[in-house]
Design an enzyme around this catalytic site. Structure first.
Site, PDB file in Angstrom:
ATOM      1  N   CYS A  76      -1.463  -6.624  -7.095  1.00  0.00           N
ATOM      2  CA  CYS A  76      -0.108  -7.012  -7.482  1.00  0.00           C
ATOM      3  C   CYS A  76      -0.018  -8.511  -7.750  1.00  0.00           C
ATOM      4  CB  CYS A  76       0.878  -6.635  -6.374  1.00  0.00           C
ATOM      5  SG  CYS A  76       2.578  -7.081  -6.747  1.00  0.00           S
ATOM      6  N   CYS A  82       6.225 -11.309  -2.356  1.00  0.00           N
ATOM      7  CA  CYS A  82       6.990 -10.104  -2.054  1.00  0.00           C
ATOM      8  C   CYS A  82       6.688  -9.634  -0.633  1.00  0.00           C
ATOM      9  CB  CYS A  82       6.645  -9.006  -3.052  1.00  0.00           C
ATOM     10  SG  CYS A  82       7.464  -7.420  -2.718  1.00  0.00           S
ATOM     11  N   CYS A  85       4.402  -5.610   0.603  1.00  0.00           N
ATOM     12  CA  CYS A  85       3.012  -5.380   1.038  1.00  0.00           C
ATOM     13  C   CYS A  85       2.481  -6.644   1.699  1.00  0.00           C
ATOM     14  CB  CYS A  85       2.107  -5.040  -0.154  1.00  0.00           C
ATOM     15  SG  CYS A  85       2.517  -3.501  -0.988  1.00  0.00           S
ATOM     16  N   CYS A 168       5.837  -2.911  -9.823  1.00  0.00           N
ATOM     17  CA  CYS A 168       5.454  -2.666  -8.437  1.00  0.00           C
ATOM     18  C   CYS A 168       4.315  -1.665  -8.417  1.00  0.00           C
ATOM     19  CB  CYS A 168       6.629  -2.142  -7.617  1.00  0.00           C
ATOM     20  SG  CYS A 168       6.185  -1.823  -5.891  1.00  0.00           S
ATOM     21  N   GLN A 275       9.547  11.217   4.256  1.00  0.00           N
ATOM     22  CA  GLN A 275       8.411  10.295   4.319  1.00  0.00           C
ATOM     23  C   GLN A 275       8.116   9.752   2.923  1.00  0.00           C
ATOM     24  OE1 GLN A 275       7.115   8.945   6.751  1.00  0.00           O
ATOM     25  NE2 GLN A 275       7.120  10.300   8.531  1.00  0.00           N
ATOM     26  N   ASN A 309      11.150  19.338   7.848  1.00  0.00           N
ATOM     27  CA  ASN A 309       9.840  19.026   7.293  1.00  0.00           C
ATOM     28  C   ASN A 309       8.716  19.755   8.025  1.00  0.00           C
ATOM     29  OD1 ASN A 309       8.341  17.312   5.344  1.00  0.00           O
ATOM     30  ND2 ASN A 309       7.479  16.383   7.177  1.00  0.00           N
ATOM     31  N   GLU A 325      18.137  18.102  15.943  1.00  0.00           N
ATOM     32  CA  GLU A 325      18.293  16.864  15.165  1.00  0.00           C
ATOM     33  C   GLU A 325      19.645  16.247  15.527  1.00  0.00           C
ATOM     34  OE1 GLU A 325      18.588  13.719  12.802  1.00  0.00           O
ATOM     35  OE2 GLU A 325      16.703  14.827  12.993  1.00  0.00           O
ATOM     36  N   ASP A 376       8.962  14.128  16.354  1.00  0.00           N
ATOM     37  CA  ASP A 376       8.735  13.072  15.364  1.00  0.00           C
ATOM     38  C   ASP A 376       9.886  12.073  15.462  1.00  0.00           C
ATOM     39  OD1 ASP A 376       7.986  11.544  13.204  1.00  0.00           O
ATOM     40  OD2 ASP A 376       8.392  13.064  11.698  1.00  0.00           O
ATOM     41  N   CYS A 402       5.927   6.647  14.420  1.00  0.00           N
ATOM     42  CA  CYS A 402       5.934   5.581  13.416  1.00  0.00           C
ATOM     43  C   CYS A 402       5.843   4.209  14.073  1.00  0.00           C
ATOM     44  CB  CYS A 402       7.179   5.669  12.533  1.00  0.00           C
ATOM     45  SG  CYS A 402       8.734   5.502  13.434  1.00  0.00           S
TER      46      CYS A 402
END
Length: 447
Positions: A76, A82, A85, A168, A275, A309, A325, A376, A402
């Site tokens: 990139c 930016c 990343c 991007c 995701q 999911n 949930e 999750d 995560c």
């Protein structure tokens, strides 16, 4: 008032010893920890200071005097500016090694344990690769006359400014290659300085863009937006307030994806959480179900189920699933997804709404027996609900995380307080070229 520390001026040299948790190079200079962005372990770099702190300093690499064999040329043109990343300068295989080390270090340091087996990482296949993978994103937008008008992109590193992206490399190419056209569209509106963000949601066959509007759009604005959508084959949505105000500008077909690569289809709204990496997400679902070692009729409790999911693939393998949930809108859409895919029997698959950070042992959905658990949770983890789950003594718990720090904390609780063993753990490369670590752990309790 405490006097602010001013960082030293000029360029300095450092030997990089390791990474920190954010993927920055770690050095010790005169005994003080210094974190240097874009520097790799084993390198000698020149850097300039960004911030000076009491216990640690921060810097930015400006030149590499002795490069690591793991260093690659970032694809990139905006890398280093930016904030989307932070690790494009590190070979993809070494990115995986970094993430695996982060997971194991956190488990050992916070949870005081190590998995019996380190699972092979879940990585992209040759077809999908590590570029153009992002199907969900929130792009900032701002009109800056000194930069030629409207700009669109992710936030710059460590600032609130928007990076004026021309392209991007990690966004789905259908939108990643059209950012200049998106900039021109916003610049041509009557309210270019009142469009602060554009939400991106991609399905296999369509792309949805949600334009956040702080002021009403004119009829000419609406016509421009509709024409842009028609020309680019995008579905255009407008958002005038909170998420509940999102509406399609013109009739839009539903967004759908397969959770596991099978014929199952989950329908979602443009602002719903899914995701970001479709290929890795499908591999994650299949791995989680394999780790549970499902048998027909197994009673499975799924927590933080979202749109279904994992729920629908679990039911498709013959499990009897109670899925829970906290967001009522997601619960409703999960139920609709179940019906659309032919799961009409609530004894086989049912969904409940509950605040999993506040529920007590008397929750109705906790009263039914279950053999296995899949959860999750968000970054905050599952500390509040885990003791209630562990008290029911399920044989297997698969925890998709995560955030390795909260996983390590919760893993320590399950192992040291509730009699489980950490049988397996590994990472999934959900966010290539970032320091974000997605992981999975298997906890087993002997019968």
């Amino acid at each position: 008032m405490r006097k602010r520390r001013l960082p030293p001026q000029g360029e300095f040299t450092a030997e990089i010893l390791d990474f920190d948790q954010e993927g920055r190079g770690f050095a010790r200079i005169d005994g003080k920890a210094t974190f240097i962005a874009d520097a790799l372990p084993g390198e000698r770099v020149r850097f300039r200071y960004l911030h000076a702190g009491k216990d640690a300093d921060e810097g930015q690499c400006v030149a590499v005097e002795q490069a690591s064999a793991d260093r690659v040329e970032p694809r990139c043109a905006h890398f280093g500016i930016c904030g989307g990343c932070s690790m494009q300068h590190l070979h993809p295989a070494s990115q995986i090694a970094f993430k695996q080390k982060q997971l194991l270090d956190q488990l050992e340091r916070i949870g005081r344990l190590r998995p019996e087996t380190i699972a092979p990482p879940v990585i992209a296949d040759v077809e999908h690769g590590v570029w153009g993978y992002r199907r969900r994103a929130r792009l900032g937008a701002k009109r800056v006359p000194k930069k030629g008008g409207a700009i669109v992109g992710f936030r710059e590193r460590n600032t609130h400014f928007v990076t004026p992206l021309q392209r991007c490399e990690v966004l789905d190419p259908r939108i990643g290659e059209k950012l200049p056209a998106l900039r021109a569209l916003i610049d041509g509106l009557s309210i270019p300085d009142r469009v602060p963000q554009v939400e991106v949601a991609c399905a296999a066959d369509r792309v949805a863009l949600v334009f956040r509007l702080l002021d009403p759009a004119s009829e000419d604005d609406l016509a421009r937006l509709a024409a842009f959508g028609a020309e680019a084959s995008f579905d255009i949505y407008l958002q005038t307030g909170g998420p509940a105000t999102i509406r399609p500008l013109t009739p839009a077909a539903p967004l759908e994806y397969s959770p596991d690569g099978s014929g199952l289809r989950l329908r979602f709204e443009p602002a719903d959480f899914i995701q970001v990496n479709g290929s890795i997400s499908q591999q994650t679902v299949r791995q989680a179900l394999d780790w549970l070692e499902l048998s027909a009729g197994d009673r499975v409790l799924e927590l933080f189920c979202g749109l279904g999911n994992f729920s629908l693939p679990l039911a498709a393998r013959g499990a009897r699933v109670m899925a829970v949930e906290g967001e009522i809108g997601l619960v409703q859409r999960a139920r609709e997804n179940a019906r659309r895919n032919g799961f009409d029997d609530p004894a086989a698959l049912s969904f409940e709404k509950a605040d999993l950070f506040k529920e007590g042992a008397d929750a109705s959905w906790l009263q039914a027996p279950f053999d296995k658990v899949l959860l999750d949770p968000p970054r905050a983890g599952a500390r509040e609900i885990l003791p209630l789950v562990a008290a029911r003594a399920p044989f297997r718990i698969v925890y998709v995380s995560c955030h390795p720090g909260t996983l390590a904390r919760d893993a320590g609780m399950l192992v040291h307080e509730h009699g489980y063993r950490l049988a397996r753990a590994g990472v999934m490369d959900m966010f290539p070229h970032t320091s974000h670590v997605e992981s999975m752990a298997l906890f087993v309790r002997e019968a």
